[in-house]
Design an enzyme around this catalytic site. Structure first.
Site, mmCIF file in Angstrom:
data_model
loop_
_atom_site.group_PDB
_atom_site.id
_atom_site.type_symbol
_atom_site.label_atom_id
_atom_site.label_comp_id
_atom_site.label_asym_id
_atom_site.label_seq_id
_atom_site.Cartn_x
_atom_site.Cartn_y
_atom_site.Cartn_z
ATOM 1 N N ASN A 1 6.508 54.194 33.855
ATOM 2 C CA ASN A 1 6.279 55.640 33.823
ATOM 3 C C ASN A 1 5.690 56.036 35.171
ATOM 4 O O ASN A 1 5.327 55.174 35.971
ATOM 5 C CB ASN A 1 5.400 56.052 32.641
ATOM 6 C CG ASN A 1 4.053 55.378 32.669
ATOM 7 O OD1 ASN A 1 3.345 55.428 33.680
ATOM 8 N ND2 ASN A 1 3.680 54.725 31.580
ATOM 9 N N SER B 1 15.173 54.180 30.039
ATOM 10 C CA SER B 1 15.116 55.505 29.373
ATOM 11 C C SER B 1 15.638 55.546 27.936
ATOM 12 O O SER B 1 15.516 56.585 27.290
ATOM 13 C CB SER B 1 15.862 56.601 30.171
ATOM 14 O OG SER B 1 15.066 57.074 31.222
ATOM 15 N N THR B 2 16.234 54.445 27.445
ATOM 16 C CA THR B 2 16.848 54.531 26.113
ATOM 17 C C THR B 2 15.883 54.199 24.976
ATOM 18 O O THR B 2 16.285 54.186 23.815
ATOM 19 C CB THR B 2 18.077 53.602 25.995
ATOM 20 O OG1 THR B 2 17.640 52.247 26.118
ATOM 21 C CG2 THR B 2 19.104 53.914 27.057
ATOM 22 N N GLY B 3 14.603 53.939 25.316
ATOM 23 C CA GLY B 3 13.598 53.708 24.285
ATOM 24 C C GLY B 3 12.833 54.999 24.013
ATOM 25 O O GLY B 3 13.415 56.004 23.591
ATOM 26 N N VAL B 4 11.548 54.958 24.312
ATOM 27 C CA VAL B 4 10.678 56.110 24.069
ATOM 28 C C VAL B 4 11.172 57.364 24.797
ATOM 29 O O VAL B 4 10.973 58.486 24.322
ATOM 30 C CB VAL B 4 9.233 55.763 24.505
ATOM 31 C CG1 VAL B 4 8.343 56.985 24.506
ATOM 32 C CG2 VAL B 4 8.653 54.692 23.589
ATOM 33 N N ASP C 1 7.699 47.971 29.748
ATOM 34 C CA ASP C 1 6.643 48.067 30.763
ATOM 35 C C ASP C 1 5.434 47.212 30.350
ATOM 36 O O ASP C 1 4.943 46.379 31.132
ATOM 37 C CB ASP C 1 6.252 49.554 30.886
ATOM 38 C CG ASP C 1 5.384 49.868 32.089
ATOM 39 O OD1 ASP C 1 5.174 48.986 32.933
ATOM 40 O OD2 ASP C 1 4.925 51.030 32.171
ATOM 41 N N GLY D 1 6.394 49.393 25.416
ATOM 42 C CA GLY D 1 7.774 48.937 25.555
ATOM 43 C C GLY D 1 7.924 47.828 26.588
ATOM 44 O O GLY D 1 7.072 46.946 26.711
#
Ligand code: ADP
Length: 186
Positions: free
Chosen positions: A31, A130-133, A41, A39
Site C-alpha cells: 500500500n 489489486s485482486t484481493g482487498v 504484503d 495479505g
C-alpha cells in the site's frame, strides 16, 4: 496444479506461496504507506524480516514523504527471503481508481519490469496485484496483465533481459480464472 507456460515458457502461471519463490525479485502488492499491511504484503514482511521494513521506512523519509503513488514501484533487499530483492508496487483500489483502474494496474507491471531492467534482474515473481482487498475483478486483471507482459517481454529491451516471470496465485481458483481470461498469443 502444474505450472502453465506462455510466451515460450518465459511466463509461468502457478499456485503457491510467493514468499518461497527463488527468483531475483519477488513483487509485493504494497500500500502507499510502504509500512506493511495484510495479505501478501504482510506475508512478505513476515517472511523477510525487519530488513524490508527498515528499507521501506528509509524510502518514505528520503523519496516518498507522502507515500508511494499508485502504479509506481521501488526496490528493497529481501532480507531472509530466498529472493534477494523485493519490488514494492501499489496497485489501484478498484472503486477509487474508476476509469483509470486498468491503466494504473498496467503501470504497476510496467514499472516493476523497468525497475528490474535498471537493476539487471532476470527472473521475477508477481502476486495477483489489486485482486484481493483492493477489489480489482480477476477477469479484467488477467486481460491487463497478459496484455502488458506480451507487449513488453516480446520487445527490446526486455525481450533479452527478462528470462522468467512467474505469476503466483495463492488459490487454485484464482489461477483458473486467470487462465480462462488471459490473452497471451497461442
Ligand atoms: P491487494 O491489496 O493489492 O488487493 P492482497 O494482498 O489483498 O493485495 O491480495 C493480492 C493477492 O495476493 C490475492 O489474490 C491474495 O490471495 C494473494 N496472496 C496472499 N498471500 C499470498 C502469498 N503468500 N503468496 C501469493 N499470493 C498471496
Amino acid at each position: 496444479m502444474e505450472a502453465v507456460g506462455f510466451l515460450d515458457g518465459r511466463v509461468q502461471v502457478e499456485v503457491g506461496d510467493i514468499t518461497a519463490a527463488r527468483v531475483d525479485a519477488i513483487v509485493n502488492a504494497a500500500n502507499s504507506s510502504l509500512l506493511g499491511g495484510g495479505g501478501v504484503d504482510g506475508a512478505i514482511h513476515l517472511a523477510g524480516g525487519p530488513v524490508i521494513l527498515s528499507a521501506c521506512q528509509r524510502l518514505r523519509q528520503t523519496r516518498f514523504p507522502d507515500g508511494l503513488p499508485t502504479g509506481e514501484a521501488v526496490i528493497t533487499p529481501g532480507g531472509k527471503l530466498a529472493a534477494p530483492w523485493v519490488i514494492h508496487t501499489v496497485g489501484p483500489i478498484y472503486h477509487v481508481a474508476g476509469k483509470k483502474a486498468a491503466l494504473l494496474l498496467g503501470n504497476c507491471y510496467r514499472n516493476v519490469l523497468d525497475l528490474a531492467l535498471s537493476r539487471s534482474l532476470h527472473t521475477l515473481a508477481f502476486p495477483a496485484i489489486s485482486t484481493g482487498v483492493y477489489g480489482f475483478p480477476r477477469e479484467q486483471a488477467a486481460q491487463v496483465v497478459s496484455h502488458v507482459l506480451t507487449e513488453r517481454l516480446l520487445q527490446p529491451p526486455l525481450d533479452s533481459q527478462i528470462r522468467q516471470v512467474r505469476l503466483i496465485f495463492f488459490r487454485q481458483e484464482d489461477a483458473e480464472v486467470f487462465l480462462e481470461n488471459q490473452t497471451f498469443p497461442a
